[in-house]
Design a protein around this motif. Sequence first.
Motif, PDB file in Angstrom:
ATOM      1  N   LYS A  84       0.833  -1.209   0.000  1.00  0.00           N
ATOM      2  CA  LYS A  84       0.000   0.000   0.000  1.00  0.00           C
ATOM      3  C   LYS A  84       0.866   1.256   0.000  1.00  0.00           C
ATOM      4  N   ALA A  85       1.916   1.260   0.823  1.00  0.00           N
ATOM      5  CA  ALA A  85       2.798   2.431   0.904  1.00  0.00           C
ATOM      6  C   ALA A  85       3.488   2.679  -0.434  1.00  0.00           C
ATOM      7  N   GLN A  86       3.979   1.627  -1.070  1.00  0.00           N
ATOM      8  CA  GLN A  86       4.646   1.783  -2.364  1.00  0.00           C
ATOM      9  C   GLN A  86       3.670   2.288  -3.421  1.00  0.00           C
ATOM     10  N   THR A  87       2.461   1.763  -3.422  1.00  0.00           N
ATOM     11  CA  THR A  87       1.444   2.183  -4.385  1.00  0.00           C
ATOM     12  C   THR A  87       1.101   3.654  -4.183  1.00  0.00           C
ATOM     13  N   ASN A  88       0.941   4.053  -2.927  1.00  0.00           N
ATOM     14  CA  ASN A  88       0.631   5.457  -2.642  1.00  0.00           C
ATOM     15  C   ASN A  88       1.781   6.377  -3.037  1.00  0.00           C
ATOM     16  N   LYS A  89       3.015   5.914  -2.855  1.00  0.00           N
ATOM     17  CA  LYS A  89       4.181   6.713  -3.231  1.00  0.00           C
ATOM     18  C   LYS A  89       4.205   6.946  -4.745  1.00  0.00           C
ATOM     19  N   VAL A  90       3.930   5.909  -5.516  1.00  0.00           N
ATOM     20  CA  VAL A  90       3.903   6.033  -6.978  1.00  0.00           C
ATOM     21  C   VAL A  90       2.749   6.933  -7.410  1.00  0.00           C
ATOM     22  N   ARG A  91       1.586   6.746  -6.789  1.00  0.00           N
ATOM     23  CA  ARG A  91       0.422   7.573  -7.128  1.00  0.00           C
ATOM     24  C   ARG A  91       0.709   9.052  -6.853  1.00  0.00           C
ATOM     25  N   LEU A  92       1.336   9.350  -5.714  1.00  0.00           N
ATOM     26  CA  LEU A  92       1.669  10.729  -5.364  1.00  0.00           C
ATOM     27  C   LEU A  92       2.690  11.318  -6.342  1.00  0.00           C
ATOM     28  N   ALA A  93       3.708  10.532  -6.700  1.00  0.00           N
ATOM     29  CA  ALA A  93       4.715  11.011  -7.654  1.00  0.00           C
ATOM     30  C   ALA A  93       4.070  11.304  -9.003  1.00  0.00           C
ATOM     31  N   ARG A  94       3.105  10.483  -9.411  1.00  0.00           N
ATOM     32  CA  ARG A  94       2.414  10.709 -10.679  1.00  0.00           C
ATOM     33  C   ARG A  94       1.591  11.999 -10.606  1.00  0.00           C
TER      34      ARG A  94
END
Length: 165
Positions: A84-94
């Motif tokens: 979840k943390a990795q997914t949120n990090k990628v979503r935020l960077a996008r």
Amino acid sequence: MTDTAVHKAIRAGRITPEADGTIDADRADREWARNSDVPKAGTRAKAAKVVVPDASTQSNDGPASLPTGGTSLLQARTVNEVVKAQTNKVRLARLKGELVDRPQAIAHVFKLARSERDAWLNWPARISAQMAARLDVDPHAMHVALEAAVREHLQELGELRPRVD
């Protein structure tokens, strides 16, 4: 240790029975001590310790295996939270515009490279007459020489394979 405690420890992966199902008391004591949380005085352990097999838990007939109980609930929750943390990090960077779509970026770079190549291929036709006049040489010979040099140089650049690290 009570019989119930031993069965719970086996299911939780804190101790490992022998292949025939029996328990080696000395090995079980070592595994119990290594794989059990030591609660503070007056408190109970609230979460199971994540068990990672190491060389000391290997049997003589093969490599170390995962605890017999499989993945514990704590391990599964931990993995889920990391994903979840990795997914949120990628979503935020996008959302911040720090990431780009790979096919779109490749197409953009290709378009830029083609436009640069076309500009170089057209350059001899634009400049050869002016250079020939300054150097007092045949304009056609100058154009042919410049065009050949530019094409040769572009061919060399096309053979380079850039490394993308």
